[in-house]
Design an enzyme around this catalytic site. Structure first.
Site, PDB file in Angstrom:
ATOM      1  N   GLU A 197      20.522  12.104 -14.006  1.00 47.24           N
ATOM      2  CA  GLU A 197      21.136  13.020 -13.043  1.00 47.24           C
ATOM      3  C   GLU A 197      22.658  12.882 -13.037  1.00 47.24           C
ATOM      4  O   GLU A 197      23.202  11.783 -13.065  1.00 47.24           O
ATOM      5  CB  GLU A 197      20.617  12.747 -11.633  1.00 47.24           C
ATOM      6  CG  GLU A 197      21.230  13.674 -10.596  1.00 47.24           C
ATOM      7  CD  GLU A 197      20.765  13.389  -9.179  1.00 47.24           C
ATOM      8  OE1 GLU A 197      21.056  14.214  -8.302  1.00 47.24           O
ATOM      9  OE2 GLU A 197      20.106  12.362  -8.947  1.00 47.24           O
ATOM     10  N   GLU A 255      16.133  21.080   5.668  1.00 49.38           N
ATOM     11  CA  GLU A 255      17.427  21.736   5.890  1.00 49.38           C
ATOM     12  C   GLU A 255      17.493  22.478   7.224  1.00 49.38           C
ATOM     13  O   GLU A 255      18.584  22.783   7.710  1.00 49.38           O
ATOM     14  CB  GLU A 255      17.737  22.697   4.743  1.00 49.38           C
ATOM     15  CG  GLU A 255      18.008  21.982   3.442  1.00 49.38           C
ATOM     16  CD  GLU A 255      18.364  22.923   2.318  1.00 49.38           C
ATOM     17  OE1 GLU A 255      18.196  24.156   2.474  1.00 49.38           O
ATOM     18  OE2 GLU A 255      18.800  22.433   1.272  1.00 49.38           O
ATOM     19  N   ARG A 294      11.314   2.778 -22.557  1.00 52.08           N
ATOM     20  CA  ARG A 294      12.154   2.920 -21.370  1.00 52.08           C
ATOM     21  C   ARG A 294      11.788   4.224 -20.675  1.00 52.08           C
ATOM     22  O   ARG A 294      11.820   5.294 -21.282  1.00 52.08           O
ATOM     23  CB  ARG A 294      13.646   2.922 -21.726  1.00 52.08           C
ATOM     24  CG  ARG A 294      14.139   1.597 -22.299  1.00 52.08           C
ATOM     25  CD  ARG A 294      14.116   0.502 -21.227  1.00 52.08           C
ATOM     26  NE  ARG A 294      14.628  -0.758 -21.720  1.00 52.08           N
ATOM     27  CZ  ARG A 294      13.875  -1.811 -22.031  1.00 52.08           C
ATOM     28  NH1 ARG A 294      12.555  -1.749 -21.942  1.00 52.08           N
ATOM     29  NH2 ARG A 294      14.437  -2.929 -22.435  1.00 52.08           N
ATOM     30  N   ALA A 330      25.304  19.798  -0.373  1.00 53.37           N
ATOM     31  CA  ALA A 330      25.019  19.596  -1.794  1.00 53.37           C
ATOM     32  C   ALA A 330      23.688  20.230  -2.145  1.00 53.37           C
ATOM     33  O   ALA A 330      22.884  20.536  -1.265  1.00 53.37           O
ATOM     34  CB  ALA A 330      24.984  18.097  -2.115  1.00 53.37           C
ATOM     35  N   PRO A 347      22.135   5.777 -13.054  1.00 50.16           N
ATOM     36  CA  PRO A 347      21.950   5.844 -14.508  1.00 50.16           C
ATOM     37  C   PRO A 347      20.948   4.837 -15.065  1.00 50.16           C
ATOM     38  O   PRO A 347      20.536   4.970 -16.212  1.00 50.16           O
ATOM     39  CB  PRO A 347      23.354   5.579 -15.053  1.00 50.16           C
ATOM     40  CG  PRO A 347      24.033   4.792 -13.986  1.00 50.16           C
ATOM     41  CD  PRO A 347      23.473   5.305 -12.692  1.00 50.16           C
ATOM     42  N   GLY A 348      20.509   3.885 -14.253  1.00 50.88           N
ATOM     43  CA  GLY A 348      19.489   2.952 -14.713  1.00 50.88           C
ATOM     44  C   GLY A 348      18.108   3.566 -14.761  1.00 50.88           C
ATOM     45  O   GLY A 348      17.217   3.041 -15.435  1.00 50.88           O
ATOM     46  N   GLU A 396      24.105  25.531   3.550  1.00 52.99           N
ATOM     47  CA  GLU A 396      23.844  24.335   4.355  1.00 52.99           C
ATOM     48  C   GLU A 396      24.681  24.247   5.616  1.00 52.99           C
ATOM     49  O   GLU A 396      24.221  23.686   6.615  1.00 52.99           O
ATOM     50  CB  GLU A 396      24.018  23.072   3.504  1.00 52.99           C
ATOM     51  CG  GLU A 396      22.953  22.964   2.430  1.00 52.99           C
ATOM     52  CD  GLU A 396      22.832  21.579   1.836  1.00 52.99           C
ATOM     53  OE1 GLU A 396      23.668  20.700   2.137  1.00 52.99           O
ATOM     54  OE2 GLU A 396      21.889  21.381   1.055  1.00 52.99           O
ATOM     55  N   GLU A 429      25.831  26.359  -1.978  1.00 51.63           N
ATOM     56  CA  GLU A 429      25.320  25.269  -1.142  1.00 51.63           C
ATOM     57  C   GLU A 429      26.144  25.106   0.135  1.00 51.63           C
ATOM     58  O   GLU A 429      25.596  24.856   1.210  1.00 51.63           O
ATOM     59  CB  GLU A 429      25.280  23.956  -1.929  1.00 51.63           C
ATOM     60  CG  GLU A 429      24.253  23.934  -3.039  1.00 51.63           C
ATOM     61  CD  GLU A 429      22.813  24.031  -2.544  1.00 51.63           C
ATOM     62  OE1 GLU A 429      22.538  23.739  -1.356  1.00 51.63           O
ATOM     63  OE2 GLU A 429      21.937  24.394  -3.354  1.00 51.63           O
ATOM     64  N   LEU A 480      20.881  21.447  -5.785  1.00 53.03           N
ATOM     65  CA  LEU A 480      20.496  21.455  -7.193  1.00 53.03           C
ATOM     66  C   LEU A 480      21.183  22.567  -7.981  1.00 53.03           C
ATOM     67  O   LEU A 480      21.513  23.616  -7.441  1.00 53.03           O
ATOM     68  CB  LEU A 480      18.985  21.636  -7.317  1.00 53.03           C
ATOM     69  CG  LEU A 480      18.124  20.563  -6.674  1.00 53.03           C
ATOM     70  CD1 LEU A 480      16.668  20.981  -6.713  1.00 53.03           C
ATOM     71  CD2 LEU A 480      18.339  19.222  -7.352  1.00 53.03           C
ATOM     72  N   ARG A 534      15.739  12.141   4.165  1.00 58.06           N
ATOM     73  CA  ARG A 534      15.373  11.959   2.758  1.00 58.06           C
ATOM     74  C   ARG A 534      14.065  11.169   2.681  1.00 58.06           C
ATOM     75  O   ARG A 534      14.022   9.978   3.016  1.00 58.06           O
ATOM     76  CB  ARG A 534      16.481  11.222   2.004  1.00 58.06           C
ATOM     77  CG  ARG A 534      17.760  12.040   1.873  1.00 58.06           C
ATOM     78  CD  ARG A 534      17.514  13.321   1.118  1.00 58.06           C
ATOM     79  NE  ARG A 534      18.755  14.058   0.862  1.00 58.06           N
ATOM     80  CZ  ARG A 534      18.808  15.172   0.180  1.00 58.06           C
ATOM     81  NH1 ARG A 534      17.715  15.703  -0.325  1.00 58.06           N
ATOM     82  NH2 ARG A 534      19.960  15.772   0.001  1.00 58.06           N
TER      83      ARG A 534
END
Length: 195
Positions: A118, A143, A35, A74, A113-114, A95, A91, A76, A62
């Site tokens: 994160e 940004e 996986r 938002a 989650p697949g 931003e 942030e 990291l 994006r």
């Protein structure tokens, strides 16, 4: 419950945001399968709600989806030793040039989650004010074009439910803030709550 034993763990690629790994996992019945997934540094997002019941949203390009999306401020979790609420405050300031006097924990989200581990911690920020002009962050790359849009929270909910907002953290944050507001903000957790 079945235990999925990891037999081996191999890193395939690493950069500053994530790594791609392959785990050999024993499935129920004994078969071992590979996986692949991303190991991500994690992120924080901010639902900044002003005194008029408006939420601070941005439009950001994006590359992965080749679109400009509605999003929350938002970013990291990439500053060593920085608390999650401090990362969220950083942030918000970087931003959209805003600060908040009141912070609460709104939600924790695994957006994909697949294929990724994160986790995004979403905060509700209230008692909003501007960052002084001389202290403002110089934005670059994607940004550099971020623009603050104050959107009525009910309108943002409609945008989320109609598919106009598709960023997972933004959808969850807007819906969670609206539900929390309906409950008199009684269900909020402290900003410093454990992960």
């Amino acid at each position: 419950m079945t235990t999925y034993e990891v037999r081996s763990h191999t890193e395939r690629l690493r950069n500053r945001v994530f790594s791609v790994v392959t785990d050999a996992i024993e499935m129920p019945g004994g078969e071992v399968v590979d996986r692949d997934y991303l190991v991500h540094v994690g992120a924080v997002g901010v639902v900044a709600l002003d005194a008029d019941g408006r939420v601070a949203l941005v439009r950001q390009y994006r590359p992965a989806v080749r679109q400009v999306l509605w999003e929350l401020p938002a970013g990291l979790i990439d500053v060593p030793g920085e608390s999650l609420v401090d990362a969220a405050a950083r942030e918000l300031a970087e931003e959209v040039d805003l600060v908040a006097a009141r912070w609460d924990l709104l939600a924790d989200v695994h957006p994909s989650p697949g294929c990724s581990n994160e986790r995004i911690r979403l905060f509700l920020a209230r008692e909003i004010g501007p960052v002084p002009p001389e202290e403002r962050h110089e934005r670059t790359h994607e940004e550099a074009e971020l623009e603050l849009h104050w959107v009525d929270l009910d309108t943002a909910v409609t945008m989320a439910l109609s598919g106009e907002i598709t960023n997972a953290a933004c959808v969850v944050g807007v819906l969670a803030a609206a539900q929390s507001k309906l409950r008199g903000f009684d269900t909020l957790r402290p900003a410093s709550a454990a992960t």
